[in-house]
Design a protein around this motif. Sequence first.
Motif, PDB file in Angstrom:
ATOM      1  N   GLU A  90       0.566  -1.375   0.064  1.00 29.79           N
ATOM      2  CA  GLU A  90       0.044   0.150   0.015  1.00 29.79           C
ATOM      3  C   GLU A  90       0.837   0.995  -0.187  1.00 29.79           C
ATOM      4  O   GLU A  90       0.593   2.379  -0.555  1.00 29.79           O
ATOM      5  CB  GLU A  90      -0.763   0.411   1.273  1.00 29.79           C
ATOM      6  N   ASN A  91       2.301   1.104   0.738  1.00 30.33           N
ATOM      7  CA  ASN A  91       3.118   2.266   1.131  1.00 30.33           C
ATOM      8  C   ASN A  91       4.132   2.416  -0.580  1.00 30.33           C
ATOM      9  O   ASN A  91       3.986   1.459  -0.927  1.00 30.33           O
ATOM     10  CB  ASN A  91       3.450   2.605   2.202  1.00 30.33           C
ATOM     11  N   SER A  92       4.568   3.783  -0.461  1.00 32.86           N
ATOM     12  CA  SER A  92       6.051   3.670  -1.613  1.00 32.86           C
ATOM     13  C   SER A  92       7.031   2.847  -0.436  1.00 32.86           C
ATOM     14  O   SER A  92       7.125   2.945   0.949  1.00 32.86           O
ATOM     15  CB  SER A  92       5.853   4.838  -1.754  1.00 32.86           C
ATOM     16  N   ILE A  93       7.765   2.449  -1.707  1.00 32.90           N
ATOM     17  CA  ILE A  93       9.279   2.121  -0.695  1.00 32.90           C
ATOM     18  C   ILE A  93      10.287   2.697  -1.274  1.00 32.90           C
ATOM     19  O   ILE A  93      10.319   3.118  -2.035  1.00 32.90           O
ATOM     20  CB  ILE A  93       8.934   0.662  -1.268  1.00 32.90           C
ATOM     21  N   GLN A  94      10.907   3.076  -0.241  1.00 31.31           N
ATOM     22  CA  GLN A  94      12.149   4.313  -0.213  1.00 31.31           C
ATOM     23  C   GLN A  94      13.361   2.734  -0.218  1.00 31.31           C
ATOM     24  O   GLN A  94      13.316   2.081   0.302  1.00 31.31           O
ATOM     25  CB  GLN A  94      12.207   5.495   0.603  1.00 31.31           C
ATOM     26  N   PHE A  95      14.405   2.511  -1.448  1.00 28.34           N
ATOM     27  CA  PHE A  95      15.346   2.482  -1.644  1.00 28.34           C
ATOM     28  C   PHE A  95      16.276   3.450  -1.822  1.00 28.34           C
ATOM     29  O   PHE A  95      17.136   3.365  -2.607  1.00 28.34           O
ATOM     30  CB  PHE A  95      14.869   0.774  -2.326  1.00 28.34           C
ATOM     31  N   GLY A 148      15.276   6.194  -4.412  1.00 29.62           N
ATOM     32  CA  GLY A 148      14.876   5.564  -4.979  1.00 29.62           C
ATOM     33  C   GLY A 148      13.182   5.307  -4.795  1.00 29.62           C
ATOM     34  O   GLY A 148      13.291   5.282  -2.929  1.00 29.62           O
ATOM     35  N   ASN A 149      12.549   5.657  -4.990  1.00 29.30           N
ATOM     36  CA  ASN A 149      10.676   5.038  -4.472  1.00 29.30           C
ATOM     37  C   ASN A 149      10.188   3.868  -5.093  1.00 29.30           C
ATOM     38  O   ASN A 149       9.973   5.196  -6.224  1.00 29.30           O
ATOM     39  CB  ASN A 149      10.596   6.671  -4.059  1.00 29.30           C
ATOM     40  N   SER A 150       9.352   3.658  -5.158  1.00 33.81           N
ATOM     41  CA  SER A 150       8.462   2.553  -5.729  1.00 33.81           C
ATOM     42  C   SER A 150       7.693   3.416  -6.258  1.00 33.81           C
ATOM     43  O   SER A 150       6.719   3.251  -7.614  1.00 33.81           O
ATOM     44  CB  SER A 150       8.457   1.942  -4.827  1.00 33.81           C
ATOM     45  N   LYS A 151       7.009   4.303  -5.692  1.00 33.74           N
ATOM     46  CA  LYS A 151       6.201   5.772  -6.451  1.00 33.74           C
ATOM     47  C   LYS A 151       6.512   5.933  -8.034  1.00 33.74           C
ATOM     48  O   LYS A 151       5.004   6.432  -8.322  1.00 33.74           O
ATOM     49  CB  LYS A 151       5.541   6.358  -5.577  1.00 33.74           C
ATOM     50  N   ASP A 152       7.631   5.836  -7.789  1.00 40.90           N
ATOM     51  CA  ASP A 152       8.336   6.697  -9.289  1.00 40.90           C
ATOM     52  C   ASP A 152       8.272   5.633 -10.259  1.00 40.90           C
ATOM     53  O   ASP A 152       8.605   6.428 -11.566  1.00 40.90           O
ATOM     54  CB  ASP A 152       9.535   7.343  -8.836  1.00 40.90           C
TER      55      ASP A 152
END
Length: 203
Positions: free
Chosen positions: A126-131, A143-147
């Motif tokens: 549900e949330n965006s993932i920052q890596f 990076g962020n999965s929302k992008d």
Amino acid sequence: MKIFCVGRNYADHIKELGNAVPEDPVIFMKPKSALLQGHTPFYYPEFCNELHYEVELVLQISKNGKYIPEKHASKYYNQISVGIDFTARDIQTELKKKGLPWEKAKAWDNSAVIGKWLNITPEILENSIQFSLQKNKQTVQNGNSKDMIFSFNYLISHISQYFSLNIGDMVFTGTPAGVGECVVGDVLEGFFEKEKMFEVEIK
Ligand code: ZN
């Protein structure tokens, strides 16, 4: 076991390499022999003069499937990690110029690094993932999965139109901006949010 990789899935990375935004996901594969096994050292490949790191979120397939509808795709993966799609950028640039396949640049032995696996929870999806990736303790990629241009579920559905997905297959979901060179002696560390997932030293 198969390793799928997605190219050009983050707009800022597409820009930095001067590529066009794809209408369809760019998919390539690495063989099983590309997977760096735990406790095996990573050696700088002899044929390469410009080795690049690409940090990526990696999904593990948990259910066999083909022609998976996007709305059911989330049932087909249950673990996530952070990995590196190592790339011989000098070779890839030459191959791209000639319109040739990328395997020599992307699919060589030990070119796929994958960190520890985390179980995917509904919260994670549900949330965006920052890596992120650190090189010698400096953050070089964030990076962020929302992008992502194409979502996890879109990718799984799309790949399964062409290839059967089998339990244990892995999907590298694309790299954000900040790809760059690494040399012998560099230490690369991958993070999922704040959690360290792997550490690789280039030997
Ligand atoms: Zn990649």
